[in-house]
Scaffold this motif. Structure first.
Motif, PDB file in Angstrom:
ATOM      1  N   LEU A 120       0.809  -1.219   0.000  1.00 24.17           N
ATOM      2  CA  LEU A 120       0.000   0.000   0.000  1.00 24.17           C
ATOM      3  C   LEU A 120       0.842   1.269   0.000  1.00 24.17           C
ATOM      4  O   LEU A 120       0.375   2.322  -0.426  1.00 24.17           O
ATOM      5  N   GLN A 157      -3.487   1.767  -5.605  1.00 24.45           N
ATOM      6  CA  GLN A 157      -3.168   1.603  -4.196  1.00 24.45           C
ATOM      7  C   GLN A 157      -4.294   2.098  -3.299  1.00 24.45           C
ATOM      8  O   GLN A 157      -4.580   1.496  -2.258  1.00 24.45           O
ATOM      9  N   GLY A 158      -4.927   3.171  -3.730  1.00 28.23           N
ATOM     10  CA  GLY A 158      -6.056   3.667  -2.943  1.00 28.23           C
ATOM     11  C   GLY A 158      -7.163   2.631  -2.884  1.00 28.23           C
ATOM     12  O   GLY A 158      -7.712   2.347  -1.819  1.00 28.23           O
ATOM     13  N   TYR A 159      -7.484   2.064  -4.062  1.00 28.08           N
ATOM     14  CA  TYR A 159      -8.528   1.051  -4.090  1.00 28.08           C
ATOM     15  C   TYR A 159      -8.158  -0.104  -3.167  1.00 28.08           C
ATOM     16  O   TYR A 159      -8.969  -0.611  -2.400  1.00 28.08           O
ATOM     17  N   LEU A 160      -6.916  -0.509  -3.282  1.00 26.26           N
ATOM     18  CA  LEU A 160      -6.475  -1.680  -2.514  1.00 26.26           C
ATOM     19  C   LEU A 160      -6.531  -1.379  -1.018  1.00 26.26           C
ATOM     20  O   LEU A 160      -6.906  -2.246  -0.217  1.00 26.26           O
ATOM     21  N   SER A 161      -6.192  -0.142  -0.653  1.00 24.49           N
ATOM     22  CA  SER A 161      -6.262   0.226   0.761  1.00 24.49           C
ATOM     23  C   SER A 161      -7.673   0.058   1.271  1.00 24.49           C
ATOM     24  O   SER A 161      -7.914  -0.542   2.331  1.00 24.49           O
ATOM     25  N   ASN A 175      -5.911   5.428  -8.869  1.00 22.87           N
ATOM     26  CA  ASN A 175      -4.730   4.944  -8.168  1.00 22.87           C
ATOM     27  C   ASN A 175      -5.062   3.605  -7.536  1.00 22.87           C
ATOM     28  O   ASN A 175      -5.864   3.511  -6.610  1.00 22.87           O
ATOM     29  N   THR A 220      -2.909   6.276 -13.871  1.00 23.73           N
ATOM     30  CA  THR A 220      -4.297   6.459 -13.420  1.00 23.73           C
ATOM     31  C   THR A 220      -5.221   6.720 -14.597  1.00 23.73           C
ATOM     32  O   THR A 220      -6.169   7.490 -14.499  1.00 23.73           O
TER      33      THR A 220
END
Lengths: 116, 650, 212
Positions: A22, B629-633, B627, A97
């Motif tokens: 993350l 990573q945001g989704y995954l968070s 992004n 993105t």
């Protein structure tokens, strides 16, 4: 040996992997963190296999399979990363993105403003 | 007798209308036969039915429709002398109008739909005439209303045609609402909508609210038959094509109201108040409309106001309790008014203008359209009521009825006691009728002289008000035959129909049986008034022409005659303006208010209902950063949360 | 969970105290601390190449842990595959994407606080859960469970079919990786030959790979 030791170690490794996935910006570092998570699971599998004295040794067999799959995964992942890097000149996760909605939202808003 | 014949009479034109509407666009060649043939066959069938029925007999047939639980509605047929006489008139006029229209609207692209609507209009009038049930009659009544709306608005490209059609529709509907309630009340009191049963109940004194019923019905009659105060739509209805005016004014629509009162006269005779109201209404209508007619410049508007006035005569006869006279005048008027409108159409066709003062500047108009010139003369003489033309006898019968009513011996026949008619009603009608006779003669003479006999002082002005008709004929050519011989067909009854009332075994046998011979006093008074009117108008015209010959601007004899009344009379005594101030403007303001509320209040909710999800969606879009990573968070946080919840919960 | 533990049958009364660790446990703990520390450094360091090297330490330590858990063959496979190939692949990837050598200020993304929260939460949850569940479980390490011979026997007697399926998967991954990493213009075939290029066009521009 107490089962709690390998189990807790696996949990902590897994959490560190989660943090890495993350928090890291470079895709390759993210992949490395994924490897950490996979290894945490491997440790769990081996520990439980030994603890349960499984006749088929499913835990260890699965560990081997996981290692194999991890190797395949890292290969494919790196191929994708290289492809992205070739087309976009970046290996940063937060710069890829294109599927995001931010620019379209701004465009739509501008369009509505123009129409109103 | 064979029931199929009377049933076919209203059905045929309706089928013709349906066929015309269905095929008009694809096969324009079929439009003319489909327009003329059904109506003509219906006219013949109506005549055959009338002959078969003979005099003094009635025919009733009914088939019950679905049971309603209340007063029953039945598909009923009622034939008697009145209905057969009027149906023959309707058939004759409608056939003439259809034949005339084939030539008059030859180049009109909307001819098929026009002809179909005329057929439907005719069918509806037949239905009204033949119906033995009030609800079925109402169906025909309303179909006529909607047909008149479409036909008056035929030239819908023009704003005035649109406004006129809308006005006709709204004004007649304004009368139809109380009319509907009157019918309901009548049906509730009589326990049936069958006219025979209603009349029977009325004769035996079973009606509980005769005055209320009669007044409610009168509202509808005033709307349809253009009586004061709902008469304003009829002059404006001139925006429609001229044959439609002939149809509306002569045989259908306006006749329906008079016919209905004649049919239900026993109900009206139960209420002196309603008769008095009807008499005052008729008197105001005829005098006012005659004054207006004297001031109009538009040929068709003159005729329209004269129709309003003649309808006032009929209403007056009904108010005097004599339905024979009313129907007699209705038929005679139907013949000569149809003739007048059709001749007006020819004249307008030839002169390319509606304005009689513009016609007066056209050299040789009378030689251009000799048929129209002579037949219009016949029609106008019939309108004025000079013996032995049709209008003379019918008008004298009305005046005679009024005179009898004034003496308290109303000619109600067997429908009710003579004392049912108040003497005041008789006097009102009699005085107003005599005044109107004078005025009618004056405006008819003025129309005739100004339109055809003025000395041309200048070539036709370029700015003369042109007719709205699109199919202007080539001035070098005669009018088509279909437009000429129909005039003569109608001229015959205009001349001779009145004689039928002389002997009681002729026309009166067909009606209620009382003789229709005019009384001596009224003949003297009425004819004298008419002659006086002619003389006065001629003198005024001479004065006006003399002034024009002196080089002064030509003046209308109507202006000389009316003096200060001319201005108000030209605008219908401001009734329109009054209605506009009283009803139209408040309604428009209310509509504006509703529009504002709709735009500002209701629409806000609608927009909010659209905008709120939009804003929520926009807020959600901010989460869609792209992004991973945001989704995954979020995903992992959710997974951890679920794990905690499960662990705590178990 | 209690039924699972009961079925395991290796629950023994709390005779084995955490306060008197065995030698294996001490070594396991020490190596575990090393592995964890290496992993933490690997995910936090700002030097990308160092991260890969710390990963080597962590994975190697895990191999030692496998050995301590008597999974001999797995441990060697771990060393071979992970240390030998995966880390090398990762290093190649770093090089090919021109990762900066030295401290890179942009090694971490802006998602770091969220990552920290999620990681800590998952660690807390799972540690609580695992400690609560396996507090009194004991692993009997006597008897070799993962020798090469034993592994070969069970792998090729019980797990043959998955093993073969896995080989197909590996092949597919190989093909996929090749397809993905080939350049769009069809590799060397589409490029003009060097000789021709030299004679025809003196500019060196077309030799650049067709990127962007």
């Amino acid at each position: 040996m107490h089962l709690a030791y390998p189990a807790v170690l696996a949990v902590l490794l897994f959490s560190v992997g989660v943090y890495g996935v993350l928090a890291r910006r470079n895709v390759i570092l993210v992949l490395m963190s994924v490897e950490l998570m996979l290894n945490a699971v491997n440790l769990n599998l081996v520990a439980f296999d030994v603890w349960l004295r499984d006749a088929l040794h499913a835990g260890q067999a699965l560990t081997l399979f996981t290692i194999t799959i991890a190797a395949a995964e890292i290969g494919l992942g790196l191929a994708i990363v290289l492809l992205v890097y070739r087309t976009r000149r970046t290996a940063a996760v937060d710069e890829v993105t294109a599927l995001g909605d931010r620019h379209e939202a701004a465009d739509d808003h501008a369009k509505e403003q123009a129409a109103a | 007798m064979n029931l199929a014949l009377p049933i076919l009479v209203p059905v045929l034109p309706a089928l013709g209308a349906a066929a015309g509407l269905a095929t008009g666009r694809r096969y324009p060649g079929l439009a003319r036969p489909l327009a003329v043939l059904p109506v003509a066959v219906s006219a013949v069938l109506a005549l055959v039915t009338a002959l078969q029925l003979g005099t003094g007999t009635t025919l009733d047939a009914a088939t019950r429709l679905a049971p309603t639980g209340g007063p029953e509605i039945s598909l009923a047929l009622h034939l008697d002398g009145f209905s057969s006489l009027i149906s023959v008139l309707v058939g004759l006029v409608a056939t003439c109008v259809q034949v005339y229209s084939t030539a008059y609207l030859k180049d009109d692209p909307r001819y098929p739909s026009y002809a179909a609507l005329v057929s439907l209009f005719t069918a509806a009038m037949f239905l009204v005439v033949y119906s033995g049930d009030l609800i079925v009659l109402l169906v025909g009544w309303e179909v006529m209303g909607i047909c008149s709306y479409f036909l008056i608005g035929h030239h819908w490209e023009g704003a005035d045609a649109r406004a006129a059609s809308l006005k006709a529709f709204l004004v007649t509907k304004l009368g139809d609402v109380p009319f509907l309630f009157g019918l309901f009340l009548l049906g509730a009191d009589a326990g049936s909508f069958r006219i025979t049963e209603v009349l029977h109940t009325a004769a035996t004194g079973g009606l509980q609210h005769p005055t209320l019923i009669a007044l409610l019905l009168l509202a509808g009659v005033a709307g349809k038959s253009a009586q004061f105060p709902l008469h304003t739509w009829l002059p404006d209805a001139m925006a429609g094509p001229t044959p439609v005016s002939a149809l509306i004014h002569a045989a259908t629509m306006v006749a329906a109201g008079i016919y209905l009162v004649a049919r239900l006269l026993p109900v009206f005779l139960l209420s002196s108040a309603a008769l008095l109201v009807l008499a005052v209404m008729a008197a105001v209508t005829m005098v006012g409309s005659a004054l207006c007619a004297l001031a109009q410049d538009d040929l068709k508007r003159v005729l329209a106001y004269s129709t309003v006035g003649q309808l006032g005569y009929m209403a007056g006869a009904l108010a005097s309790g004599d339905r024979q006279a009313a129907v007699f005048h209705l038929v005679a008027h139907g013949a000569f008014k149809a003739l007048l409108f059709l001749t007006a159409g020819v004249v307008i066709h030839a002169a390319h203008t509606n304005s009689i003062s513009a016609m007066s500047r056209i050299d040789g108009l009378r030689r251009r359209v000799p048929d129209a010139y002579w037949t219009m003369g016949i029609g106008l003489v019939a309108l004025v009521g000079l013996p032995p033309f049709a209008g003379f006898f019918s008008k004298e019968s009305v005046l005679t009825a009024a005179e009898h009513a004034a003496h308290g011996e109303a000619l109600t026949g067997h429908l009710g006691p003579a004392s049912a008619v108040p003497a005041a009603a008789g006097w009102t009608v009699l005085v107003a009728g005599l005044v109107t006779a004078l005025l009618t003669a004056a405006y008819a003479t003025r129309l005739w002289l100004v339109a055809f006999h003025a000395k041309p002082v200048a070539p036709a002005d370029a700015d003369a008000p042109y007719s709205p008709e699109v199919d202007e004929a080539d001035p070098a050519h005669d009018e088509p035959a279909a437009m000429r011989w129909t005039l003569w067909v109608l001229a015959v009854p205009s001349m001779g129909f009145g004689l039928l009332g002389l002997r009681s075994e002729w026309l009166p046998r067909l009606l209620d049986g009382a003789p229709l011979r005019p009384g001596l006093e009224t003949v003297v008074l009425g004819t004298g008034a008419a002659l006086a009117g002619i003389v006065i108008a001629y003198a005024a015209w001479r004065a006006a022409s003399a002034r024009a010959a002196d080089g002064q601007p030509a003046t209308d004899p109507g202006r000389l005659l009316l003096g200060p009344l001319h201005g108000p009379a030209q605008h219908g005594f401001g009734v329109d303006r009054l209605y506009s101030a009283l009803f139209v403007r408040p309604t428009a303001a209310a509509a504006k208010l509703v529009r504002f509320l709709d735009r500002a209040v209701v629409e806000t909710y609608v927009r909010g209902a659209g905008a709120a999800p939009g804003w929520i969606g926009r807020a959600v879009r901010f989460a869609q950063t792209g992004n991973a990573q945001g989704y995954l968070s979020a995903l992992l946080a959710g997974a951890v949360l679920l794990a905690v919840l499960v662990a705590v919960g178990s | 969970m209690s039924t699972l533990l009961a079925a395991a049958g290796s629950l023994e009364p709390a005779a084995r105290s955490y306060l008197s660790p065995t030698g294996q446990e001490i070594v396991f703990l020490l190596v575990g601390v090393l592995v964890l520390g290496a992993a933490v450094v690997s995910v936090t360091t700002r030097q990308l190449v160092h991260a890969a090297l710390w990963l080597v330490v962590a994975l190697g330590g895990l191999a030692v842990e496998f050995l301590l858990l008597t999974a001999e063959f797995v441990a060697w496979v771990q060393v071979l595959v992970y240390l030998g190939s995966v880390v090398v692949l990762v290093l190649f990837g770093l090089m090919l994407t021109r990762a900066p050598i030295g401290r890179s200020p942009e090694a971490d993304s802006g998602n770091r606080p969220a990552a920290l929260a999620v990681g800590a939460a998952s660690a807390a949850t799972l540690v609580t859960l695992v400690v609560d569940a396996f507090r009194s479980s004991w692993i009997d390490l006597s008897g070799a469970a993962g020798t090469t011979r034993l592994t070969g026997e069970y792998l090729f007697s019980h797990w043959v079919l998955p093993f073969e399926a896995l080989s197909v998967l590996l092949l597919a991954a190989l093909v996929g990786a090749i397809v993905l990493s080939r350049s769009k213009d069809g590799g060397t075939d589409a490029r003009p030959r060097a000789g021709k290029l030299r004679t025809g066009r003196p500019s060196a521009a077309p030799t650049k790979p067709k990127e962007r």
